[in-house]
Design a protein around this motif. Sequence first.
Motif, PDB file in Angstrom:
ATOM      1  N   ARG A 105      -7.188   5.602   4.066  1.00 13.82           N
ATOM      2  CA  ARG A 105      -7.576   5.558   5.483  1.00 13.82           C
ATOM      3  C   ARG A 105      -6.505   6.259   6.315  1.00 13.82           C
ATOM      4  O   ARG A 105      -5.309   6.022   6.102  1.00 13.82           O
TER       5      ARG A 105
ATOM      6  N   PHE B  58      -4.347  -5.721   6.917  1.00  9.41           N
ATOM      7  CA  PHE B  58      -3.890  -5.514   8.289  1.00  9.41           C
ATOM      8  C   PHE B  58      -5.075  -5.616   9.242  1.00  9.41           C
ATOM      9  O   PHE B  58      -6.138  -5.090   8.963  1.00  9.41           O
TER      10      PHE B  58
ATOM     11  N   PRO C  58       0.830  -1.223   0.000  1.00  6.34           N
ATOM     12  CA  PRO C  58       0.000   0.000   0.000  1.00  6.34           C
ATOM     13  C   PRO C  58       0.857   1.263   0.000  1.00  6.34           C
ATOM     14  O   PRO C  58       1.994   1.268   0.468  1.00  6.34           O
TER      15      PRO C  58
ATOM     16  N   PRO D 154      -4.979  -3.998   1.437  1.00  5.75           N
ATOM     17  CA  PRO D 154      -4.158  -4.595   2.496  1.00  5.75           C
ATOM     18  C   PRO D 154      -5.028  -5.362   3.474  1.00  5.75           C
ATOM     19  O   PRO D 154      -6.231  -5.119   3.561  1.00  5.75           O
TER      20      PRO D 154
ATOM     21  N   PRO E  34      -6.068  -5.022  13.408  1.00  8.43           N
ATOM     22  CA  PRO E  34      -7.452  -4.626  13.154  1.00  8.43           C
ATOM     23  C   PRO E  34      -7.548  -3.236  12.529  1.00  8.43           C
ATOM     24  O   PRO E  34      -8.619  -2.676  12.473  1.00  8.43           O
ATOM     25  N   LEU E  35      -6.407  -2.729  12.027  1.00  5.59           N
ATOM     26  CA  LEU E  35      -6.377  -1.337  11.585  1.00  5.59           C
ATOM     27  C   LEU E  35      -7.386  -1.053  10.482  1.00  5.59           C
ATOM     28  O   LEU E  35      -8.058  -0.031  10.488  1.00  5.59           O
ATOM     29  N   LEU E  36      -7.481  -1.964   9.513  1.00  2.81           N
ATOM     30  CA  LEU E  36      -8.280  -1.658   8.333  1.00  2.81           C
ATOM     31  C   LEU E  36      -9.668  -2.275   8.361  1.00  2.81           C
ATOM     32  O   LEU E  36     -10.324  -2.373   7.352  1.00  2.81           O
TER      33      LEU E  36
END
Lengths: 196, 43
Positions: free
Chosen positions: A121, B18, A3, B16, B20-22
């Motif tokens: 994000r 990831f 990313p 991505p 629990p970020l996303l």
Amino acid sequence: MIPAVGYRLWRVDRADGWTGTHLQSLVAETLWPPRDRLVAACSAWLAHRRGRPVGRSAPPHVSPAPECSCGAHAFHDLRQMLRQADELESPDADRFVFGGAVLCWGRVVIHPEGIRAQYARPLALCRPRDREVSLVVQRNLREVADAYAVPLIEADHLVAYAHEFGTSYRPEPQRVRLLGRAREALGWLRWPRRRP
Amino acid sequence: MGWTSKPIKTIEIPEPAFEPLLTPGPAPEPQREPERQPVPIER
């Protein structure tokens, strides 16, 4: 593919009861959803989906399109974001401009100064470099960070933190590329000459 | 914010994974009210 990481500013308008602690784009009327990704949308594409007539100069498309200016924008370089922050001033006590790092993916259009992404994000918000910043600003920054579940990080550590999640897609400077091509073109000069 | 320069290239980056970020944060559990005990009526 990893990313993309970028840096950008948002505005927060606490005087607006509707937007509250939401991060808003500086230019577009876009609210970034807390604890979720932002899906970029072009106004022309939205108008098309809603059945409104779309001008010939802006055909509907998935955002970001290379020939358009839509998409979630972010600088390649933190210093560019900090420079832009210095140029802007918070208009009053209830409106703020905060900076931070974002993670981007999906379709990503790369420009020399930054990227435009389909999905983005926030990764972290940047603590103000000015130690004299008011308690009101600090409190609001903390509340926004909590709402988005992101950490508050000093500018000096923001790049290192962001690169735990992604990488920069900053293009190689044009001058260096040209120099490389010139070296390739002139490489034969270094070869030893054959003896007759 | 908006780039004045021409784009250099367009790439596609997969989503991505990831945690629990996303992923959206869990919805807060509803607060249970403490059960009310019947109050004995003394006569």
